[in-house]
Write a protein that holds these residues in place. Structure first.
Motif, PDB file in Angstrom:
ATOM      1  N   ASN A 132       4.862   7.322  -5.647  1.00 46.56           N
ATOM      2  CA  ASN A 132       4.379   5.962  -5.386  1.00 46.56           C
ATOM      3  C   ASN A 132       4.021   5.876  -3.916  1.00 46.56           C
ATOM      4  OD1 ASN A 132       4.930   5.072  -7.997  1.00 46.56           O
ATOM      5  ND2 ASN A 132       6.927   4.195  -7.448  1.00 46.56           N
ATOM      6  N   ARG A 182       4.165   4.043  -0.376  1.00 51.09           N
ATOM      7  CA  ARG A 182       5.276   3.293   0.207  1.00 51.09           C
ATOM      8  C   ARG A 182       4.997   1.789   0.307  1.00 51.09           C
ATOM      9  NH1 ARG A 182       9.432   6.298   1.819  1.00 51.09           N
ATOM     10  NH2 ARG A 182       9.095   8.546   2.112  1.00 51.09           N
ATOM     11  N   GLU A 183       3.745   1.370   0.143  1.00 50.64           N
ATOM     12  CA  GLU A 183       3.434  -0.061   0.167  1.00 50.64           C
ATOM     13  C   GLU A 183       3.631  -0.718  -1.195  1.00 50.64           C
ATOM     14  OE1 GLU A 183      -0.486  -0.652   1.671  1.00 50.64           O
ATOM     15  OE2 GLU A 183      -0.064   0.282   3.616  1.00 50.64           O
ATOM     16  N   THR A 184       3.916   0.075  -2.244  1.00 50.34           N
ATOM     17  CA  THR A 184       4.125  -0.505  -3.566  1.00 50.34           C
ATOM     18  C   THR A 184       5.567  -0.994  -3.711  1.00 50.34           C
ATOM     19  OG1 THR A 184       4.748   1.624  -4.579  1.00 50.34           O
ATOM     20  CG2 THR A 184       2.405   1.036  -4.568  1.00 50.34           C
ATOM     21  N   ARG A 185       5.778  -1.849  -4.704  1.00 50.39           N
ATOM     22  CA  ARG A 185       7.123  -2.341  -4.986  1.00 50.39           C
ATOM     23  C   ARG A 185       7.779  -1.465  -6.042  1.00 50.39           C
ATOM     24  NH1 ARG A 185       9.686  -6.495  -8.167  1.00 50.39           N
ATOM     25  NH2 ARG A 185      11.483  -7.360  -7.050  1.00 50.39           N
ATOM     26  N   THR A 186       7.379  -1.656  -7.331  1.00 48.06           N
ATOM     27  CA  THR A 186       7.899  -0.762  -8.372  1.00 48.06           C
ATOM     28  C   THR A 186       6.979   0.431  -8.587  1.00 48.06           C
ATOM     29  OG1 THR A 186       6.778  -1.857 -10.225  1.00 48.06           O
ATOM     30  CG2 THR A 186       8.924  -2.750  -9.534  1.00 48.06           C
ATOM     31  N   GLY A 187       5.696   0.252  -8.303  1.00 54.70           N
ATOM     32  CA  GLY A 187       4.742   1.345  -8.431  1.00 54.70           C
ATOM     33  C   GLY A 187       4.047   1.437  -9.769  1.00 54.70           C
ATOM     34  N   GLU A 207      -0.745  -1.525  -8.398  1.00 58.04           N
ATOM     35  CA  GLU A 207       0.058  -0.653  -7.544  1.00 58.04           C
ATOM     36  C   GLU A 207      -0.252   0.819  -7.807  1.00 58.04           C
ATOM     37  OE1 GLU A 207       4.208  -1.605  -7.448  1.00 58.04           O
ATOM     38  OE2 GLU A 207       3.829  -3.556  -6.527  1.00 58.04           O
ATOM     39  N   THR A 222      -1.761   3.555  -5.049  1.00 55.27           N
ATOM     40  CA  THR A 222      -1.238   4.905  -4.857  1.00 55.27           C
ATOM     41  C   THR A 222      -2.342   5.940  -5.035  1.00 55.27           C
ATOM     42  OG1 THR A 222       1.008   4.304  -5.549  1.00 55.27           O
ATOM     43  CG2 THR A 222       0.399   6.628  -5.720  1.00 55.27           C
TER      44      THR A 222
END
Length: 246
Positions: free
Chosen positions: A121, A123-128, A133, A137
């Motif tokens: 993922n 690193r700017e995503t939450r759960t990915g 999101e 990625t």
């Protein structure tokens, strides 16, 4: 390798190849069928840098397979992306059970080894996992591949974390001279088109029989959605010609 596209040096006219390269340059989706002697599957394929949440949704709903990003071998090496099988073998030094599950020679009926690397993922995503999101990625993988091949110093871990929801595929060092999988076919096409060689691939599955979508049904889908359909052998032949360009 020179910077020519396949248009500059083909000794024969393959309209399918030319249309596919134009589509990739325009950030559009195409289809690739590897061969009956390999997986026998058709993938939806698009440049990683062109992906938005709409393309992730498209692949998730209409293809249904695993959404992966195939990465150029030079970039993969510079970014220090390992093969997953090698990681498991290394980990097996402290856990014998892991050695039992890692792929061995003869496990794959269509090839000697798989191309799987890390699952990541950004690193700017939450759960990915949401479409937007995963799209972020995927685009960032395209960006870091481009930066890496341009000679810019980058650290993969500064931008990505693992485990994640986007599977990376590491293309064979010799590309189509070594292996003719979807990973190498898509990356070779990227080089011929002159786009960043980080390509999204996703297998097309059949909703009604639990199998891969047949070539015939995949072609019908392509006609309905105005997609270029390429056979793996077409790509191999065009790549050989492209490599021979001065």
């Amino acid at each position: 390798m020179n910077g020519n596209t396949v248009y500059d040096c083909l000794t024969y006219r393959n309209e399918n190849i030319n249309l596919a390269l134009e589509a990739l340059l325009a950030g559009k989706m195409i289809q690739i069928f590897d061969s009956d002697s390999r997986e026998g599957e058709t993938d939806l394929v698009i440049s990683a840098k062109a992906v938005t949440y709409k393309e992730v949704k498209w692949m998730r709903k209409d293809a249904g397979g695993l959404i992966c990003v195939a990465v150029d071998p030079v970039a993969a090496k510079q970014l220090k992306l390992p093969f997953m099988a090698d990681l498991v073998l290394e980990a097996s030094k402290s856990s014998y059970d892991l050695e039992e599950v890692v792929e061995r020679e003869g496990d794959l009926k269509y090839d000697s080894h798989s191309s799987f690397s890390l699952w990541v993922n950004h690193r700017e995503t939450r759960t990915g996992i949401p479409d937007d999101e995963r799209a972020l990625t995927i685009r960032k993988i395209g960006d870091i591949t481009e930066k890496c091949l341009s000679g810019n110093g980058v650290r993969f871990g500064d931008e990505f974390r693992t485990p994640g929801h986007v599977a990376l595929l590491r293309a064979a060092e010799g590309l189509l001279d070594e292996r003719n999988g979807q990973t190498e076919l898509s990356v070779a096409l990227a080089h011929m088109a002159g786009v960043t060689p980080a390509m999204v691939v996703c297998e097309m599955l059949d909703d009604y029989n639990g199998k891969a979508l047949s070539k015939e049904k995949a072609k019908e889908y392509g006609k309905e959605h105005d997609l270029v359909f390429l056979e793996g052998q077409e790509i191999v032949e065009a790549y050989i010609t492209w490599k021979s360009c001065d």
